[in-house]
Design a protein around this motif. Sequence first.
Motif, PDB file in Angstrom:
ATOM      1  N   ARG A   1      12.384  -9.055  -4.311  1.00  0.00           N
ATOM      2  CA  ARG A   1      11.438 -10.085  -4.753  1.00  0.00           C
ATOM      3  C   ARG A   1      10.552  -9.594  -5.880  1.00  0.00           C
ATOM      4  N   TYR A   2      10.265  -8.276  -5.884  1.00  0.00           N
ATOM      5  CA  TYR A   2       9.365  -7.687  -6.880  1.00  0.00           C
ATOM      6  C   TYR A   2      10.072  -6.525  -7.587  1.00  0.00           C
ATOM      7  N   PRO A   3      10.998  -6.835  -8.493  1.00  0.00           N
ATOM      8  CA  PRO A   3      11.816  -5.803  -9.133  1.00  0.00           C
ATOM      9  C   PRO A   3      11.025  -4.812  -9.984  1.00  0.00           C
ATOM     10  N   GLU A   4       9.762  -5.117 -10.285  1.00  0.00           N
ATOM     11  CA  GLU A   4       8.967  -4.154 -11.058  1.00  0.00           C
ATOM     12  C   GLU A   4       8.791  -2.833 -10.297  1.00  0.00           C
ATOM     13  N   TRP A   5       8.972  -2.851  -8.979  1.00  0.00           N
ATOM     14  CA  TRP A   5       8.853  -1.618  -8.197  1.00  0.00           C
ATOM     15  C   TRP A   5      10.089  -0.719  -8.319  1.00  0.00           C
ATOM     16  N   GLU A   6      11.132  -1.199  -8.981  1.00  0.00           N
ATOM     17  CA  GLU A   6      12.317  -0.358  -9.192  1.00  0.00           C
ATOM     18  C   GLU A   6      11.964   0.930  -9.922  1.00  0.00           C
ATOM     19  N   ARG A   7      10.823   0.932 -10.594  1.00  0.00           N
ATOM     20  CA  ARG A   7      10.399   2.125 -11.348  1.00  0.00           C
ATOM     21  C   ARG A   7      10.183   3.337 -10.445  1.00  0.00           C
TER      22      ARG A   7
ATOM     23  N   GLU B   1      17.045   7.855  -8.149  1.00  0.00           N
ATOM     24  CA  GLU B   1      18.312   7.550  -8.826  1.00  0.00           C
ATOM     25  C   GLU B   1      19.432   7.213  -7.840  1.00  0.00           C
ATOM     26  N   SER B   2      19.416   7.857  -6.671  1.00  0.00           N
ATOM     27  CA  SER B   2      20.473   7.605  -5.674  1.00  0.00           C
ATOM     28  C   SER B   2      20.357   6.212  -5.067  1.00  0.00           C
ATOM     29  N   ALA B   3      19.229   5.540  -5.241  1.00  0.00           N
ATOM     30  CA  ALA B   3      19.018   4.205  -4.701  1.00  0.00           C
ATOM     31  C   ALA B   3      19.296   3.118  -5.733  1.00  0.00           C
ATOM     32  N   LYS B   4      19.697   3.497  -6.936  1.00  0.00           N
ATOM     33  CA  LYS B   4      19.971   2.530  -7.999  1.00  0.00           C
ATOM     34  C   LYS B   4      21.482   2.381  -8.151  1.00  0.00           C
ATOM     35  N   PRO B   5      22.016   1.238  -8.587  1.00  0.00           N
ATOM     36  CA  PRO B   5      21.256   0.009  -8.797  1.00  0.00           C
ATOM     37  C   PRO B   5      20.915  -0.605  -7.460  1.00  0.00           C
ATOM     38  N   PHE B   6      19.829  -1.310  -7.440  1.00  0.00           N
ATOM     39  CA  PHE B   6      19.346  -1.883  -6.191  1.00  0.00           C
ATOM     40  C   PHE B   6      19.680  -3.340  -6.147  1.00  0.00           C
TER      41      PHE B   6
ATOM     42  N   LYS C   1       0.832  -1.206   0.000  1.00  0.00           N
ATOM     43  CA  LYS C   1       0.000   0.000   0.000  1.00  0.00           C
ATOM     44  C   LYS C   1       0.871   1.262   0.000  1.00  0.00           C
ATOM     45  N   THR C   2       1.975   1.235   0.724  1.00  0.00           N
ATOM     46  CA  THR C   2       2.865   2.392   0.778  1.00  0.00           C
ATOM     47  C   THR C   2       3.547   2.620  -0.571  1.00  0.00           C
ATOM     48  N   LEU C   3       4.007   1.562  -1.213  1.00  0.00           N
ATOM     49  CA  LEU C   3       4.628   1.710  -2.534  1.00  0.00           C
ATOM     50  C   LEU C   3       3.636   2.259  -3.553  1.00  0.00           C
ATOM     51  N   THR C   4       2.405   1.800  -3.475  1.00  0.00           N
ATOM     52  CA  THR C   4       1.365   2.313  -4.374  1.00  0.00           C
ATOM     53  C   THR C   4       1.125   3.798  -4.106  1.00  0.00           C
ATOM     54  N   TYR C   5       1.081   4.194  -2.834  1.00  0.00           N
ATOM     55  CA  TYR C   5       0.918   5.605  -2.476  1.00  0.00           C
ATOM     56  C   TYR C   5       2.071   6.436  -3.055  1.00  0.00           C
ATOM     57  N   ILE C   6       3.293   5.956  -2.857  1.00  0.00           N
ATOM     58  CA  ILE C   6       4.471   6.672  -3.346  1.00  0.00           C
ATOM     59  C   ILE C   6       4.380   6.876  -4.859  1.00  0.00           C
ATOM     60  N   GLU C   7       4.022   5.830  -5.565  1.00  0.00           N
ATOM     61  CA  GLU C   7       3.905   5.938  -7.020  1.00  0.00           C
ATOM     62  C   GLU C   7       2.768   6.868  -7.426  1.00  0.00           C
ATOM     63  N   ASP C   8       1.613   6.701  -6.804  1.00  0.00           N
ATOM     64  CA  ASP C   8       0.448   7.515  -7.161  1.00  0.00           C
ATOM     65  C   ASP C   8       0.678   9.006  -6.920  1.00  0.00           C
ATOM     66  N   LYS C   9       1.466   9.344  -5.906  1.00  0.00           N
ATOM     67  CA  LYS C   9       1.724  10.748  -5.560  1.00  0.00           C
ATOM     68  C   LYS C   9       2.966  11.312  -6.255  1.00  0.00           C
ATOM     69  N   GLY C  10       3.639  10.491  -7.055  1.00  0.00           N
ATOM     70  CA  GLY C  10       4.790  10.979  -7.823  1.00  0.00           C
ATOM     71  C   GLY C  10       6.064  11.126  -7.016  1.00  0.00           C
ATOM     72  N   TYR C  11       6.161  10.426  -5.895  1.00  0.00           N
ATOM     73  CA  TYR C  11       7.378  10.453  -5.085  1.00  0.00           C
ATOM     74  C   TYR C  11       8.404   9.482  -5.653  1.00  0.00           C
ATOM     75  N   LYS C  12       9.637   9.637  -5.214  1.00  0.00           N
ATOM     76  CA  LYS C  12      10.698   8.679  -5.492  1.00  0.00           C
ATOM     77  C   LYS C  12      11.108   8.062  -4.162  1.00  0.00           C
ATOM     78  N   LEU C  13      11.432   6.780  -4.190  1.00  0.00           N
ATOM     79  CA  LEU C  13      11.698   5.996  -2.989  1.00  0.00           C
ATOM     80  C   LEU C  13      13.179   5.785  -2.749  1.00  0.00           C
ATOM     81  N   ILE C  14      13.564   5.922  -1.477  1.00  0.00           N
ATOM     82  CA  ILE C  14      14.881   5.519  -1.018  1.00  0.00           C
ATOM     83  C   ILE C  14      14.633   4.528   0.122  1.00  0.00           C
TER      84      ILE C  14
END
Length: 102
Positions: A87-93, A97-102, A62-75
């Motif tokens: 486990r779910y690399p599709e969330w790399e989107r 940039e500072s968290a890549k490569p993961f 739910k948090t990852l979906t919120y982050i994506e829906d609100k246009g945030y970037k995740l660290i």
Amino acid sequence: MNEEYLKLPLVKNQVDMRFELIVDGYTAFIDFKEHGKKIWLIHTEAPEELKGRGAATAIIEKTLTYIEDKGYKLIPLCPFVAAYLKRYPEWERILDESAKPF
């Protein structure tokens, strides 16, 4: 995510700086820090009463979906969130940039 969590709302608690999911009166949460359009997920916790029921996974999803829906970037600083992302690399989107490569 387990079906029992689908309709439960994710709460962004700005006072305590955590995302919350209340299940059967118990609160699972992810501590976060936010600056601009970046969110750092620091720590995930589910009460003993919810362990083994998928509550921690549900709040992460739910948090990852919120982050994506609100246009945030995740660290991701939380080891549990990091393991989920592996486990779910599709969330790399949504990774900053500072968290890549993961």
